[in-house]
Design a protein around this motif. Structure first.
Motif, PDB file in Angstrom:
ATOM      1  N   VAL A  80       0.733  -1.142   0.059  1.00 12.36           N
ATOM      2  CA  VAL A  80      -0.350  -0.145   0.053  1.00 12.36           C
ATOM      3  C   VAL A  80       1.109   1.076   0.137  1.00 12.36           C
ATOM      4  O   VAL A  80       0.420   2.268  -0.818  1.00 12.36           O
ATOM      5  CB  VAL A  80      -0.839   0.034   1.458  1.00 12.36           C
ATOM      6  CG1 VAL A  80      -2.142   1.379   1.526  1.00 12.36           C
ATOM      7  CG2 VAL A  80      -1.989  -1.286   1.271  1.00 12.36           C
ATOM      8  N   ILE A  81       2.068   1.453   0.904  1.00 14.89           N
ATOM      9  CA  ILE A  81       3.191   2.297   0.577  1.00 14.89           C
ATOM     10  C   ILE A  81       3.118   2.487  -0.490  1.00 14.89           C
ATOM     11  O   ILE A  81       3.882   4.100  -1.395  1.00 14.89           O
ATOM     12  CB  ILE A  81       4.263   2.064   1.654  1.00 14.89           C
ATOM     13  CG1 ILE A  81       3.401   2.065   3.514  1.00 14.89           C
ATOM     14  CG2 ILE A  81       5.067   3.880   1.814  1.00 14.89           C
ATOM     15  CD1 ILE A  81       3.767   2.088   4.406  1.00 14.89           C
ATOM     16  N   ALA A  82       4.372   1.196  -1.437  1.00 14.03           N
ATOM     17  CA  ALA A  82       4.658   1.299  -2.156  1.00 14.03           C
ATOM     18  C   ALA A  82       3.522   2.101  -3.723  1.00 14.03           C
ATOM     19  O   ALA A  82       4.278   2.771  -4.323  1.00 14.03           O
ATOM     20  CB  ALA A  82       5.304  -0.280  -3.014  1.00 14.03           C
ATOM     21  N   ALA A  83       2.310   1.012  -3.583  1.00 12.22           N
ATOM     22  CA  ALA A  83       1.582   1.792  -4.459  1.00 12.22           C
ATOM     23  C   ALA A  83       1.554   3.113  -4.665  1.00 12.22           C
ATOM     24  O   ALA A  83       0.973   3.260  -5.187  1.00 12.22           O
ATOM     25  CB  ALA A  83       0.466   0.958  -4.839  1.00 12.22           C
ATOM     26  N   THR A  84       0.600   3.714  -3.315  1.00 11.32           N
ATOM     27  CA  THR A  84       0.986   5.283  -2.989  1.00 11.32           C
ATOM     28  C   THR A  84       1.947   6.283  -3.805  1.00 11.32           C
ATOM     29  O   THR A  84       1.631   6.899  -3.950  1.00 11.32           O
ATOM     30  CB  THR A  84       0.610   5.291  -1.462  1.00 11.32           C
ATOM     31  OG1 THR A  84      -0.718   4.633  -0.642  1.00 11.32           O
ATOM     32  CG2 THR A  84      -0.038   6.788  -0.849  1.00 11.32           C
ATOM     33  N   VAL A  85       3.327   5.341  -2.826  1.00 10.88           N
ATOM     34  CA  VAL A  85       4.663   6.618  -3.429  1.00 10.88           C
ATOM     35  C   VAL A  85       4.269   6.552  -5.268  1.00 10.88           C
ATOM     36  O   VAL A  85       4.800   6.998  -5.952  1.00 10.88           O
ATOM     37  CB  VAL A  85       5.399   6.269  -3.049  1.00 10.88           C
ATOM     38  CG1 VAL A  85       6.921   7.155  -2.973  1.00 10.88           C
ATOM     39  CG2 VAL A  85       5.383   6.422  -1.321  1.00 10.88           C
TER      40      VAL A  85
ATOM     41  N   VAL B  68      12.880   5.672  -3.963  1.00 12.51           N
ATOM     42  CA  VAL B  68      11.848   5.631  -2.409  1.00 12.51           C
ATOM     43  C   VAL B  68      10.598   3.927  -2.604  1.00 12.51           C
ATOM     44  O   VAL B  68      10.809   3.473  -1.638  1.00 12.51           O
ATOM     45  CB  VAL B  68      11.755   6.727  -1.673  1.00 12.51           C
ATOM     46  CG1 VAL B  68      10.835   6.635  -0.248  1.00 12.51           C
ATOM     47  CG2 VAL B  68      12.509   7.405  -1.921  1.00 12.51           C
ATOM     48  N   GLY B  69       9.655   4.672  -3.449  1.00 11.42           N
ATOM     49  CA  GLY B  69       8.753   3.556  -3.682  1.00 11.42           C
ATOM     50  C   GLY B  69       8.473   2.356  -3.992  1.00 11.42           C
ATOM     51  O   GLY B  69       8.081   1.238  -3.442  1.00 11.42           O
TER      52      GLY B  69
END
Lengths: 218, 472
Positions: free
Chosen positions: B287-292, B309-310
């Motif tokens: 979820v963090i990766a997809a957002t960034v 970063v993502g």
């Protein structure tokens, strides 16, 4: 789709030996076995029985001699050799997130057998080994003897024209050794070639069509 | 044996007076000799090196990233609810990670002789294990403060925030570090059954130290030795198994039989059901990766660094779901049980993590498309990301054993670290470069596709070579 040659279970090991640097693990040894036969390897600890089984199964390259299965050089990298050899040599790695019956269904399915009867086959095999009541256990929840029976179930759950077993009797009580003996005999009767290292005189007497005494290097 | 004159005169229990500090000092010298002082010097040296590293690399990178982005746009983005949400999620992820780590390797891990001969005595346990607690909580506070300083100073130097904000970031970082240390210790206390293990121990560290069981300390110490030894030897399987909890979930669920390829995919899905921690940790990272990543891909003004970063949480999230692939690599060299080729088996193990990552990225793109128009290049960038992640995890699972050069006294440790990081670095480097190439020109897109195909191809070459390599 790829095709794999189905090899006959003719096992020929001609003068196979293994030396690493200056250490001899196995002196040149001959093993010949035909389908339906059971060859028992005997010898003291350290004589090279496991090394010999690994060479026959194509897991280890011999320093001298040649090993073939169905006329093809024994090399585990060949799909036809992998398809032919079912082996219990050492401890097979199990999936910590699968139960015992899941393991058997997984192996059964990857060999393209009928999915509708896969569970029944797995449970029947476990029943033959007397561990069907453990079907929903995870491998880490078994005793050492139960683990050995489970490893045998894994080995017998896949089709094989050559069955290699390294001391299948270890950790088993007398009753279970008789059960395992019967299962091995059944596989041989069905046409498989069995080569096994064994320290149990009763099992050897009951199963062996021929015996190879492996001589220790020193 | 007590002599008669030592017997108490009445039924009142005898009292034993102990000068804890003095005894600990003596024990310290007898067991460790000069080791304690040397250990403290090593800790200070590590802090010194970390500070130098942050100053030499971290600060310039943050500053450059901020300066190469439109300040007004970046200020608006950083103060948006999304940015605050990501920051909050990241802090929660740090808290959760340390609490979970405390189950296996807590902050208090004295050497075994100390546990046997000192911790087992009647001395106050809060004193006998205090040194390791102080070192650990000091480390987490220092790491938090240094992270705050690096980010805060970088942003402030670029003129995006006033200077005092950098000081505030240091204080906040240290506070997060302190709270993380408390959660780490709480996780260790709760790894062993006991009567009083409630959340009040979070703000009463002395009580938490007294609640540590000697057997738990011994287990954590043994875990540390085993994991440390396996990591140093490059044996990740042993470290993974040591860290893994016994599986007990969904015992009654059955693996449904089917065709050879499909049953492997089902195996992986069943594995996730039985190990929910891998499913949820993978989801959190993804979820963090997809957002960034979606934010970086959709906004042309977003810095390239955002993609880099993502890719880090994307690599970790995909990896959490790729346990089946690692299990296949563990089996390399054992007699064949499955009737499927190694490449086909690896391909089947890639299905579940790739499909889940694709779903997360598509969900991110769908949400982004409601806010602003999504560029057409997304249709290439998403598959490109998936391909790079796939190839990177093939390289990670089938990396085999480290090169013999890791045993060299000088460069060995650096080589070992590089060997561990290499699959992740490939994903980050090729992923960043690939997405940049897609952004730049049409020719760049072709190069990006070629790079991704090369990574996947090399991954499959590793599958075959590791499967064959054991035959000697």
């Amino acid at each position: 789709m790829s095709t794999v040659a189905v090899l006959k279970g003719d096992v020929h090991a001609e003068g196979v030996g293994k030396t690493i640097d200056t250490t001899t693990l196995l002196l040149p040894t001959n093993v010949r076995a035909k389908p339906g036969r059971c060859v028992v390897l005997r010898g003291p600890n350290g004589s090279g029985k496991t090394t010999l089984l690994r060479i026959i199964g194509g897991l280890l390259e011999p320093t001298v001699g040649t090993a073939t299965i169905g006329g093809v050089r024994a090399d585990e990298r060949l799909p036809s050799i992998r398809a032919a050899v079912g082996a219990l040599i050492g401890t097979p790695t199990t999936y910590r997130d699968l139960t015992l019956i899941d393991h058997l269904v997984l192996i059964d399915s990857t060999w393209g057998r009928d999915p509708d009867t896969s569970d029944a086959r797995g449970l029947e095999l476990m029943g033959q080994l007397g561990i069907e009541h453990l079907h929903d256990r995870f491998p880490h929840e078994l005793s050492s003897g139960q683990q050995q029976l489970f490893r045998l179930a894994l080995t017998f759950s896949r089709p094989a024209t050559v069955v290699l077993l390294d001391e299948p009797e270890q950790r088993l009580d007398t009753g279970k050794r008789e059960v395992v003996t019967e299962l091995i005999r059944e596989r041989a009767r069905a046409g498989a070639t069995v080569v096994m290292a064994c320290h149990d005189p009763a099992m050897t007497k009951s199963l062996a069509t021929s015996v190879v005494d492996v001589v220790p290097a020193r | 044996m007590p002599t008669p004159e030592h017997q108490p005169a009445s039924d009142a229990p005898a009292v034993l007076e102990i000068d804890d500090e003095d005894l600990i000092g003596q024990a310290d010298w007898v067991i460790g000799g000069d080791a304690g002082r040397k250990g403290r010097r090593q800790a200070w040296y590590a802090a010194y090196v970390a500070t130098l590293g942050a100053g030499a690399y971290g600060f310039p990178v943050v500053q450059a990233a901020v300066q190469t982005t439109d300040p007004a746009w970046l200020r608006a983005q950083l103060s948006s609810p999304l940015a605050v949400g990501i920051l909050g999620l990241s802090i929660v992820a740090v808290f959760w990670s340390l609490y979970s780590a405390g189950n296996f390797r807590g902050p208090v891990v004295p050497p075994l002789p100390w546990i046997d001969h000192v911790v087992g005595t009647p001395m106050d346990r809060a004193l006998t294990v205090r040194r390791w607690w102080r070192l650990s909580v000091g480390s987490t506070m220092f790491a938090g403060a240094l992270t705050g300083a690096t980010l805060g100073a970088g942003v402030a130097f670029a003129g995006l925030m006033p200077w005092y904000a950098a000081g505030l970031a240091i204080v906040i970082g240290a506070a997060v570090g302190r709270a993380s240390g408390a959660l780490w210790l709480w996780g260790q206390v709760r790894s062993w059954p006991g009567p009083d293990r409630g959340p009040r121990l979070l703000y009463r560290p002395r009580d938490a130290l007294r609640a540590l069981h000697a057997e738990s300390l011994r287990t954590h110490s043994a875990n540390t030795s085993t994991i440390g030894g396996s990591v140093l030897a490059g044996n990740l399987r042993t470290a993974r198994l040591q860290l893994a909890r016994p599986v007990r979930h969904a015992r009654r669920a059955r693996l449904r039989a089917s065709g050879p390829f499909r049953v492997i995919v089902r195996r992986d899905l069943l594995g996730m059901r039985r190990l929910p921690s891998t499913l949820w940790s993978g989801l959190a990272f993804t979820v963090i990766a997809a957002t960034v990543l979606v934010w970086a891909v959709v906004n042309p003004a977003a810095p390239m660094l955002a993609i880099t970063v993502g890719l880090v949480p994307a690599y970790l999230g995909y990896g959490a779901w790729a346990e089946g692939l690692r299990l296949q690599a563990d089996n390399a060299g054992t007699p064949s049980l499955l009737g499927i080729s190694p490449r086909a088996e690896a391909s089947a193990h890639l299905v579940a993590p790739t499909a889940l990552m694709l779903l997360a990225l598509l969900a991110g793109v769908a949400i982004a498309s409601r806010v602003e128009p999504v560029p057409a290049t997304v249709a290439i960038q998403v598959p490109l990301l998936l391909a790079v992640l796939t190839g990177g995890h093939l390289l990670a699972a089938f990396r085999g054993t480290p090169p013999g050069a890791i045993l060299r006294s000088g460069s060995g440790p650096v080589l070992l670290i590089l060997w561990y990081l290499s699959p992740g670095l490939v994903v980050i480097a090729v992923g960043s470069l690939g997405l940049w190439l897609v952004r730049s020109t049409d020719t760049g897109t072709m190069w990006a596709i070629a790079l991704a195909v090369a990574v996947v191809g090399f991954g499959f070459v590793r599958v075959q070579s590791l499967t064959d390599a054991h035959r000697i």
